[in-house]
Design an enzyme around this catalytic site. Structure first.
Site, PDB file in Angstrom:
ATOM      1  N   GLY A  13      -7.356  12.231   3.892  1.00 41.22           N
ATOM      2  CA  GLY A  13      -7.521  12.635   2.489  1.00 41.22           C
ATOM      3  C   GLY A  13      -8.900  12.202   2.017  1.00 41.22           C
ATOM      4  O   GLY A  13      -9.803  11.981   2.827  1.00 41.22           O
TER       5      GLY A  13
ATOM      6  N   ALA B 215      -4.845   0.741   2.574  1.00 44.60           N
ATOM      7  CA  ALA B 215      -4.026   1.728   1.850  1.00 44.60           C
ATOM      8  C   ALA B 215      -2.949   1.011   1.033  1.00 44.60           C
ATOM      9  O   ALA B 215      -3.200   0.627  -0.110  1.00 44.60           O
ATOM     10  CB  ALA B 215      -3.435   2.726   2.829  1.00 44.60           C
ATOM     11  N   ARG B 216      -1.792   0.800   1.629  1.00 45.42           N
ATOM     12  CA  ARG B 216      -0.728   0.055   0.967  1.00 45.42           C
ATOM     13  C   ARG B 216      -0.021  -0.784   2.018  1.00 45.42           C
ATOM     14  O   ARG B 216       0.156  -0.359   3.171  1.00 45.42           O
ATOM     15  CB  ARG B 216       0.282   0.990   0.310  1.00 45.42           C
ATOM     16  CG  ARG B 216      -0.142   1.517  -1.043  1.00 45.42           C
ATOM     17  CD  ARG B 216      -0.233   0.415  -2.100  1.00 45.42           C
ATOM     18  NE  ARG B 216      -0.595   0.923  -3.420  1.00 45.42           N
ATOM     19  CZ  ARG B 216      -1.838   0.971  -3.906  1.00 45.42           C
ATOM     20  NH1 ARG B 216      -2.864   0.551  -3.185  1.00 45.42           N
ATOM     21  NH2 ARG B 216      -2.059   1.414  -5.131  1.00 45.42           N
TER      22      ARG B 216
ATOM     23  N   GLU C 222       2.929  -8.085  -1.453  1.00 50.43           N
ATOM     24  CA  GLU C 222       1.793  -8.520  -2.248  1.00 50.43           C
ATOM     25  C   GLU C 222       2.214  -9.186  -3.560  1.00 50.43           C
ATOM     26  O   GLU C 222       3.097  -8.630  -4.229  1.00 50.43           O
ATOM     27  CB  GLU C 222       0.975  -7.258  -2.558  1.00 50.43           C
ATOM     28  CG  GLU C 222      -0.477  -7.497  -2.652  1.00 50.43           C
ATOM     29  CD  GLU C 222      -1.245  -6.189  -2.627  1.00 50.43           C
ATOM     30  OE1 GLU C 222      -1.141  -5.438  -1.647  1.00 50.43           O
ATOM     31  OE2 GLU C 222      -1.942  -5.945  -3.616  1.00 50.43           O
TER      32      GLU C 222
ATOM     33  N   HIS D  32      -6.795  -7.444  -1.853  1.00 45.82           N
ATOM     34  CA  HIS D  32      -6.724  -6.105  -2.475  1.00 45.82           C
ATOM     35  C   HIS D  32      -7.996  -5.802  -3.286  1.00 45.82           C
ATOM     36  O   HIS D  32      -7.943  -5.629  -4.512  1.00 45.82           O
ATOM     37  CB  HIS D  32      -5.467  -5.989  -3.357  1.00 45.82           C
ATOM     38  CG  HIS D  32      -5.035  -4.563  -3.582  1.00 45.82           C
ATOM     39  ND1 HIS D  32      -3.719  -4.185  -3.710  1.00 45.82           N
ATOM     40  CD2 HIS D  32      -5.751  -3.420  -3.699  1.00 45.82           C
ATOM     41  CE1 HIS D  32      -3.641  -2.880  -3.915  1.00 45.82           C
ATOM     42  NE2 HIS D  32      -4.879  -2.389  -3.911  1.00 45.82           N
TER      43      HIS D  32
ATOM     44  N   GLY E 126     -10.185  -3.201  -2.603  1.00 50.28           N
ATOM     45  CA  GLY E 126     -10.714  -1.853  -2.325  1.00 50.28           C
ATOM     46  C   GLY E 126     -11.626  -1.292  -3.408  1.00 50.28           C
ATOM     47  O   GLY E 126     -12.732  -0.858  -3.130  1.00 50.28           O
TER      48      GLY E 126
HETATM   49  C1  DGY Z   1      -5.494   1.952  -6.179  1.00 48.87           C
HETATM   50  O1  DGY Z   1      -6.255   2.552  -6.917  1.00 48.87           O
HETATM   51  O2  DGY Z   1      -4.516   2.497  -5.681  1.00 48.87           O
HETATM   52  C2  DGY Z   1      -5.794   0.526  -5.913  1.00 48.87           C
HETATM   53  O3  DGY Z   1      -5.165   0.101  -4.768  1.00 48.87           O
HETATM   54  C3  DGY Z   1      -5.366  -0.321  -7.093  1.00 48.87           C
HETATM   55  O4  DGY Z   1      -4.118   0.097  -7.503  1.00 48.87           O
END
Ligand code: DGY
Length: 317
Positions: free
Chosen positions: A151, A235-236, A265, A283, A285
């Protein structure tokens, strides 16, 4: 109701445009506080630290009509329950793509070049000086990067890896981008996740968190990775079975991991904290001043559009 502190320019704009309630001490809201907000505010601007479940949304009376999420990922919101209650949900895509891709590349370099270990040595005073065999890592340039998901963020990572580091990029995505995009990235499609895992020196995850991707990286898939390969996750957290990851690292089935997100988390599986070949970031990112402001302005745009009676640009349900 704005559930967490946001960069000052965003809070200023929100306060100018709305009767905004801010979270001055920045504490994560409890389920009861979230329900109070849903009962008393027309709009909520939540973040990934707020779990907005069906039970939370079952509140009566429900006043909130829009959840303008601050972030692109919205797996912390039960969107089906929101829809069922007539609540619109929006997110903040695009503005954080570059930063998150930078984060993935940073993690790849850190884990390959043992940057965390090196930093710990210097800070602790354990470094005794240059020597030819000190902290030898793994070369990144020219290696094969496997992307799970191509993506927006996956593509930005592919671009950096291909054009910055001369990497070969292989990927699997059940909904691949148009052929011309794939060609521009010189990315090679693979039919399955497994095919990518067998081939890659670095595996970077870029899937959304959905019921289908939960524990996508389980014990069986981790076992397919090369013993010299590294796993990167921006990602997650719940895309990776963290217990299986610990086992794979302990058994040396993979060479290392670099994580920005965690299954529970902010809790981190304790064994990971003890492993030198694991890089752990909190976290980060999208964590630049520029991007966190842009995310706030995008959430504000969505709120303004909604209350002006027009379609918010980033509506997800
Ligand atoms: C996102 O934008 O998904 C980041 O991980 C913070 O939520």
């Amino acid at each position: 109701m704005v559930t967490r502190r946001l960069p000052a320019p965003v809070e200023a704009e929100l306060t100018r445009a709305f009767d905004a309630r801010l979270n001055r001490d920045d504490h994560p809201l409890t389920p009861a506080e979230l329900q109070d907000a849903l009962r008393s505010a027309d709009a909520l601007l939540p973040t990934v630290s707020d779990r907005i479940t069906a039970a939370t949304l079952a509140v009566e009376p429900l006043r909130t009509r829009i959840l303008a999420n601050y972030g692109v990922g919205f797996n912390h919101i039960d969107v089906a329950a929101a829809k069922a209650r007539g609540v619109v949900v929006t997110n903040t895509p695009e503005v954080l793509t570059d930063d998150t891709a930078d984060d993935a590349i940073m993690l790849m370099l850190m884990v390959a070049r043992r940057a965390g270990e090196g930093e710990r040595q210097v800070r602790s005073g354990a470094w005794t000086g240059w020597r030819p065999t000190h902290l030898l890592g793994t070369k990144v340039s020219g290696k094969t990067l496997g992307l799970i998901g191509l993506g927006r963020i996956g593509r930005a990572v592919a671009r950096r890896a291909r054009h910055g580091f001369g990497m070969r990029v292989v990927f699997h995505d059940p909904y691949p981008p148009p052929a011309e995009v794939v060609a521009e990235l010189a990315a090679e499609p693979r039919a399955t996740v497994e095919d990518v895992l067998r081939e890659a020196d670095f595996v970077s995850l870029h899937s959304p968190a959905t019921p289908e991707t939960r524990h996508l990286m389980n014990a069986a898939r981790l076992a397919l990775m090369r013993p010299t390969a590294f796993l990167i996750n921006t990602a997650r957290g719940d895309i990776v079975d963290e217990a299986a990851l610990v086992a794979a690292l302990e058994r040396r089935h993979i060479a290392g991991a670099a994580l920005d997100v965690y299954e529970k988390e902010p809790l981190v599986t304790p064994a990971l904290l003890t492993m030198e070949n694991v890089v752990l970031l909190p976290h980060l990112g999208s964590a630049t001043q520029e991007t966190r402001v842009a995310m706030g302005m995008r959430a504000l745009d969505n709120l303004m559009a909604f209350f002006a009676g027009t379609a918010p640009r980033d509506r997800v349900v």
